[in-house]
Design a protein around this motif. Structure first.
Motif, short mmCIF file in Angstrom:
data_model
loop_
_atom_site.label_atom_id
_atom_site.label_comp_id
_atom_site.label_asym_id
_atom_site.label_seq_id
_atom_site.Cartn_x
_atom_site.Cartn_y
_atom_site.Cartn_z
N ALA A 95 -5.93 1.16 -0.79
CA ALA A 95 -5.88 -0.20 -1.33
C ALA A 95 -5.93 -0.20 -2.86
O ALA A 95 -5.26 -1.00 -3.52
N ARG A 96 -6.72 0.72 -3.43
CA ARG A 96 -6.87 0.77 -4.88
C ARG A 96 -5.78 1.59 -5.56
O ARG A 96 -5.42 1.33 -6.71
N LEU A 97 -5.27 2.59 -4.85
CA LEU A 97 -4.25 3.47 -5.41
C LEU A 97 -3.05 3.51 -4.46
O LEU A 97 -2.90 4.43 -3.65
N PRO A 98 -2.17 2.51 -4.54
CA PRO A 98 -1.03 2.45 -3.62
C PRO A 98 -0.18 3.73 -3.64
O PRO A 98 0.41 4.09 -2.63
N MET A 99 -0.16 4.40 -4.79
CA MET A 99 0.64 5.62 -4.86
C MET A 99 0.13 6.69 -3.91
O MET A 99 0.91 7.49 -3.36
N ALA A 100 -1.18 6.70 -3.69
CA ALA A 100 -1.76 7.68 -2.76
C ALA A 100 -1.22 7.45 -1.35
O ALA A 100 -0.91 8.40 -0.63
N GLN A 101 -1.08 6.18 -0.97
CA GLN A 101 -0.55 5.89 0.35
C GLN A 101 0.94 6.22 0.43
O GLN A 101 1.44 6.67 1.46
N ARG A 102 1.64 6.03 -0.67
CA ARG A 102 3.06 6.37 -0.68
C ARG A 102 3.27 7.87 -0.50
O ARG A 102 4.23 8.31 0.13
N VAL A 103 2.37 8.66 -1.06
CA VAL A 103 2.44 10.11 -0.87
C VAL A 103 2.21 10.43 0.61
O VAL A 103 2.91 11.26 1.20
N MET A 104 1.21 9.76 1.20
CA MET A 104 0.94 9.96 2.62
C MET A 104 2.16 9.57 3.45
O MET A 104 2.55 10.26 4.39
N ARG A 105 2.79 8.47 3.07
CA ARG A 105 3.96 8.02 3.82
C ARG A 105 5.11 9.01 3.67
O ARG A 105 5.84 9.25 4.63
N SER A 106 5.27 9.57 2.50
CA SER A 106 6.36 10.53 2.32
C SER A 106 6.21 11.70 3.28
O SER A 106 7.21 12.25 3.77
N MET A 107 4.96 12.08 3.60
CA MET A 107 4.73 13.19 4.52
C MET A 107 5.03 12.78 5.97
O MET A 107 5.69 13.52 6.71
N THR A 108 4.56 11.60 6.38
CA THR A 108 4.83 11.15 7.75
C THR A 108 6.31 10.84 7.92
O THR A 108 6.89 11.12 8.98
N ASP A 109 6.94 10.28 6.88
CA ASP A 109 8.39 10.02 6.94
C ASP A 109 9.16 11.32 7.14
O ASP A 109 10.06 11.41 7.97
N ALA A 110 8.80 12.32 6.32
CA ALA A 110 9.53 13.58 6.37
C ALA A 110 9.39 14.25 7.73
O ALA A 110 10.36 14.75 8.29
N THR A 111 8.17 14.26 8.26
CA THR A 111 7.94 14.87 9.57
C THR A 111 8.75 14.18 10.65
O THR A 111 9.41 14.83 11.48
N TYR A 112 8.72 12.87 10.63
CA TYR A 112 9.43 12.08 11.64
C TYR A 112 10.94 12.26 11.49
O TYR A 112 11.66 12.44 12.47
#
Length: 507
Positions: free
Chosen positions: A232-249
């Motif tokens: 919530a405080r660092l949206p970029m951190a979640q975007r990094v997490m999403r890049s990993m789940t996106d890539a795996t999927y």
């Protein structure tokens, strides 16, 4: 906002009418509002927004795509409680986005659209409602969703059953299952989630399986509170997490489905993983064989669960694979002659993907052509999976070559398509758009060729009974990576559409 009177609204000249208030309709409204369209209306037959995530409320309901990936790219959500979010949270996310982007005020609920007819003289769509009312709009967007028309099996005697029948799309939270004798028909993705939950409370559960499903282990876990606060405080951190789940999927989808010709061993490895899960969960060899699919993994959408297979080893659960002969007032008679006495019948039979959903409403275009009949007689065709020649000012988001494995990827590139198309419509003061026959033929031919390398064409899919396949035997999944789809929808030649209007600006 609930049901409204249509005496005044029927005379309103809408710029855009969106049918469906699920994530597709919400995304469409957000995009069009960004382009300056405010005279738009979203209608939905249900009593609230959210589409399939509002309708479905059965026990165990959850997403089978990682939560960070199953969301709009432009609106990450830091509050997911698990890697795979439960259904109620996805519904909350729909409400959150609709409120943040001010689209809820454009919505009207409890309104069922029965059909739409193009008026060539007025260059508008006349939309018929179930209550007898009509709406008139310049542009019509059918955002009715991929999974919106429940399928009810036609089984002899089902109307004579004396107990309770519950379809998973109409779950009754007030109906207690504890101690009941339950039969469940279906072993698709919904059943994989529901069966372990039902088995916890019912006295007896008999599962009627037509086609086994490949089930893989589910790497699910709760997202710690400090991680959610960090997102919530660092949206970029979640975007990094999403890049990993996106890539795996994405890698799994591209290798196992789109590039099967070269990477068939990926499917084989996944099948062995599912086989190992069955072996670890069930000691009975016959039961394991009955739960083993006879088709290539990927022909039918696989699913994930750590408890599905082990549930069938419980003493109160039975698997029936011989088929159903008939239903009697007090039970089900199988084709092998055995009868299960039950008081509750659960239909986990999914959705009617093709016969009633593509399109979900009757659409009559130029010269009185019926879109559903056209597709079923001449093949399913749609430019970029959205537009069809002969149907001006219509975008059907659930068309041939629209569907990606991740629904939100589909929404994302469709929003990009609308951004490019409607920006050009506004720039040139056009009142009408329609894809050309040549562009549609070129697009469909390309995607027909791309299917030749996929698991759908090269795998053993005959026994899968997959909704990926249309009645004509073809599959119309969008056979490109998400990146390629985004580029295609963002950069398609504007000349692929014929634009017209009395004040159109020439180019």
């Amino acid at each position: 906002m609930g049901r409204v009177a249509y005496t005044a609204m029927s005379s309103q000249q809408l710029d855009v009418l969106i049918v469906g208030a699920g994530f597709g309709g919400i995304g469409t409204a957000i995009q069009l509002k960004k382009l300056g369209y405010e005279n738009l209306l979203i209608v939905d037959r249900e009593d609230d927004l959210g589409g399939t995530w509002h309708v479905n409320r059965y026990p165990g309901l959850a997403c089978d795509v990682p939560s960070n990936t199953y969301s709009y790219r432009f609106e990450p959500y830091p509050y997911w409680s698990r890697l795979y979010a439960p259904g109620a949270e996805i519904k909350q996310y729909a409400e959150y986005v609709a409120d943040k982007y001010d689209v809820r005020r454009h919505m009207r609920f409890g309104i069922s659209v029965t059909g739409a007819c193009w008026n060539e003289d007025a260059e508008r769509w006349e939309v018929a409602l179930a209550d007898g009312g009509t709406l008139t709009t310049r542009f019509l967007i059918a955002a009715t969703g991929v999974l919106s028309q429940p399928y009810y099996p036609d089984i002899p005697g089902i109307d004579q059953f004396a107990g309770r029948i519950i379809h998973t799309t109409a779950w009754d939270d007030d109906y207690g299952m504890g101690g009941r004798r339950v039969a469940l028909i279906g072993t698709g993705a919904t059943a994989v989630q529901l069966i372990p939950e039902l088995a916890k409370n019912v006295a007896e559960l008999t599962v009627y399986q037509r086609t086994p499903i490949h089930v893989l282990p589910k790497s699910d876990f709760a997202v710690p509170g400090f991680v959610r606060r960090a997102f919530a405080r660092l949206p970029m951190a979640q975007r990094v997490m999403r890049s990993m789940t996106d890539a795996t999927y994405e890698v799994g989808f591209v290798l196992a489905v789109l590039k099967y010709q070269r990477f068939w061993w990926v499917n084989s490895l996944a099948e062995r993983t599912s086989q190992l899960l069955r072996f670890m969960s069930i000691r009975d060899k016959k039961l394991r064989r009955q739960l083993t699919p006879a088709y290539t993994l990927g022909c039918k959408r696989p699913t994930f669960s750590n408890t599905y297979y082990s549930t069938f080893a419980k003493s109160n659960v039975a698997l029936q694979t011989s088929g159903i002969d008939r239903i009697e007032p007090d039970g089900i008679v199988a084709r092998d002659g055995t009868k299960a006495s039950i008081d509750t019948l659960v239909l986990a039979t999914g959705f009617d993907m093709w016969e009633k959903n593509i399109p979900a409403i009757e659409i009559i275009g130029r010269d009185g052509v019926n879109l559903g009949k056209l597709w079923r007689s001449n093949g399913f065709r749609a430019y970029e999976g959205m537009a069809t020649p002969g149907f001006p000012n219509l975008l059907n988001l659930n068309s041939a070559y629209a569907v990606s494995l991740n629904f939100f990827d589909m929404i994302d590139y469709q929003m990009r398509h609308m951004e490019r198309l409607f920006a050009e419509v506004r720039r040139r003061h056009a009142t009408r758009f329609e894809p050309t026959e040549e562009a549609t033929d070129r697009f469909c031919a390309r995607f027909g060729d791309l299917q030749r390398n996929t698991v759908f064409y090269l795998g053993e899919c005959a026994n899968s009974r997959s909704y990926y396949f249309a009645p004509d035997g073809e599959t119309y999944v969008r056979a490109t990576s998400t990146r390629d789809s985004v580029l295609s929808q963002s950069q398609f030649p504007l000349s692929d559409y014929a634009l017209s209007g009395s004040d159109i600006v020439s180019v």
